[in-house]
Design a protein around this motif. Structure first.
Motif, PDB file in Angstrom:
ATOM      1  N   GLU A 158      38.750 -62.642  71.725  1.00  0.00           N
ATOM      2  CA  GLU A 158      37.468 -63.310  71.303  1.00  0.00           C
ATOM      3  C   GLU A 158      37.317 -63.627  69.963  1.00  0.00           C
ATOM      4  O   GLU A 158      36.894 -64.755  69.383  1.00  0.00           O
ATOM      5  N   ALA A 159      37.920 -62.693  69.089  1.00  0.00           N
ATOM      6  CA  ALA A 159      37.644 -62.959  67.527  1.00  0.00           C
ATOM      7  C   ALA A 159      38.938 -63.786  67.321  1.00  0.00           C
ATOM      8  O   ALA A 159      38.698 -64.705  66.130  1.00  0.00           O
ATOM      9  N   GLY A 216      38.209 -67.443  68.725  1.00  0.00           N
ATOM     10  CA  GLY A 216      36.841 -67.996  68.422  1.00  0.00           C
ATOM     11  C   GLY A 216      36.142 -68.775  69.671  1.00  0.00           C
ATOM     12  O   GLY A 216      35.453 -69.661  69.580  1.00  0.00           O
ATOM     13  N   THR A 217      36.407 -67.772  70.802  1.00  0.00           N
ATOM     14  CA  THR A 217      35.848 -68.290  72.145  1.00  0.00           C
ATOM     15  C   THR A 217      34.881 -67.344  72.798  1.00  0.00           C
ATOM     16  O   THR A 217      35.110 -66.286  72.506  1.00  0.00           O
TER      17      THR A 217
END
Length: 383
Positions: free
Chosen positions: A30-31, A34-35
């Motif tokens: 996620e980090a 960037g999703t």
């Protein structure tokens, strides 16, 4: 020969079991990419659908290719899928590498393990099956217990590179030790039975629906466990431990499930399994984060137990010679659960800001699974 078959089945499943620790990768990905969490949830859903396709195809492919060529295909896809993301490091390569290639390879590898243990003598088959299915969780225990910190803090592409290389090397060992011959073909009249006849059989449909409910709750927790613990106020350390607790429960359930069917009945075990899973989901709802570990353990035990009790139950209901084919078709329920549970749970979390709606659906499914289990005949299904 018996010990070698069990060892190879366990080794194969241990490599493919990385499928069940997706939640360890969720926050780092996620980090890094960037999703959103709901967007990333589509990746394990695709992997689980591809896994199902591998399971559906494994019996026919294994008879066409033989053990060694089939093994190279399975491990090549599984390890290569991780390497694709390691090379690209993008959402697209994650989808192709993990969601498609690894998922398909893992399904084939799981089918290989099942084919090996179903060749065991009747007296030890359920024990071998339990060991092989428990091995599917070994990689999860190792990654969660020993490497949760490095995975959480490291570059996901590098982590996938290491995992991919490890899977490929394991595949070379398994392939070298496998029998050279092809699996013995089942009788032509049995092999020729059409898919439609199985999937429209009321007995099969009831079993598939119960299996769907169990898989839905298990796969929802697989994909979102760390997020659930954090949402309930747990620490990052507690969230890192939770997948390991889940997979430890999976091991316990896998070891016991098949044998418990033989000692009691499929009906009893399916009822108790849904009851335990429902209790585990309720525990995850409580505002005391440490209790989430108990909930993760309970759901893991049920999910792992289904992996060994279903093949034994199928052998009793349809005949041992048809276990691979019927279980492959039953895995369509697993794939449907994988397609729905992770993304739906992610969307519900995004909409409500809480996992309460998603967990509530899981509890309702456990209740429905119990009700369906009660309609089964009470006699033993094992042997």
């Amino acid at each position: 020969m018996t010990l070698r078959l069990v060892f190879l089945a366990c080794l194969s499943n241990a490599a493919m079991g990385v499928l069940y620790v997706w939640s360890l990768f969720l926050l780092p990905l996620e980090a890094a990419l960037g999703t959103s969490r709901s967007g990333l949830s589509l990746i394990p859903a695709c992997a689980l659908v591809a896994f199902t396709l591998g399971m559906v195809l494994h019996d026919r492919l294994l008879r066409m290719l033989g053990f060694r060529a089939f093994s190279l295909l399975a491990f090549g896809l599984a390890g290569g899928g991780h390497l694709v993301f390691a090379a690209g490091g993008s959402l697209v390569t994650l989808f192709i590498g993990y969601g498609l290639l690894f998922g398909l390879g893992a399904g084939l590898g799981y089918g290989l393990a099942l084919a090996l243990v179903t060749r065991l003598p009747d007296a030890v088959r359920s024990l071998g099956l339990g060991l092989a299915m428990a091995a599917f969780a070994v990689s999860g225990v190792a990654l969660s217990g020993l490497f949760a910190g490095p995975i959480r803090d490291g570059d996901p592409a590098y982590v996938f590179l290491i995992i991919g290389i490890a899977i490929v090397l394991t595949g070379l060992v398994v392939t070298a030790l496998l029998p050279v011959s092809r699996p013995v073909a089942v009788a032509e009249e049995v092999r020729a039975l059409p898919l439609l006849r199985d999937v429209t059989d009321p007995k099969f449909l009831r079993l598939a629906l119960i299996f769907f409910f169990i898989c839905y709750t298990g796969l929802m927790v697989v994909a979102h466990l760390t997020g659930i613990v954090l949402a309930q106020g747990g620490t990052a350390r507690l969230a890192g431990l939770a997948p390991g607790v889940f997979t430890f429960g999976y091991i316990l359930g896998s070891l016991a499930g098949g044998r418990l069917v033989e000692l009691s009945s499929g009906r009893t075990m399916l009822i108790l399994s849904n009851l335990l899973a429902g209790a585990g989901l309720v525990t995850l709802l409580l505002p005391a984060p440490p209790l989430a570990l108990a909930g993760a353990l309970a759901v893991g035990m049920v999910f792992g137990g289904s992996a060994s009790l279903m093949p034994v139950l199928i052998g009793g209901e349809f005949g041992t010679e048809r276990t691979g084919g019927i279980y492959g078709r039953l895995m369509l329920a697993f794939g449907a659960a994988g397609l729905v549970a992770p993304p739906l749970s992610g969307r519900l979390f995004a909409a409500a800001g809480s996992y309460i709606p998603a967990l509530g659906i899981g509890v309702a499914m456990c209740a429905a699974g119990m009700a369906l289990g009660m309609t089964m005949k009470p006699e033993k299904s094992g042997g």
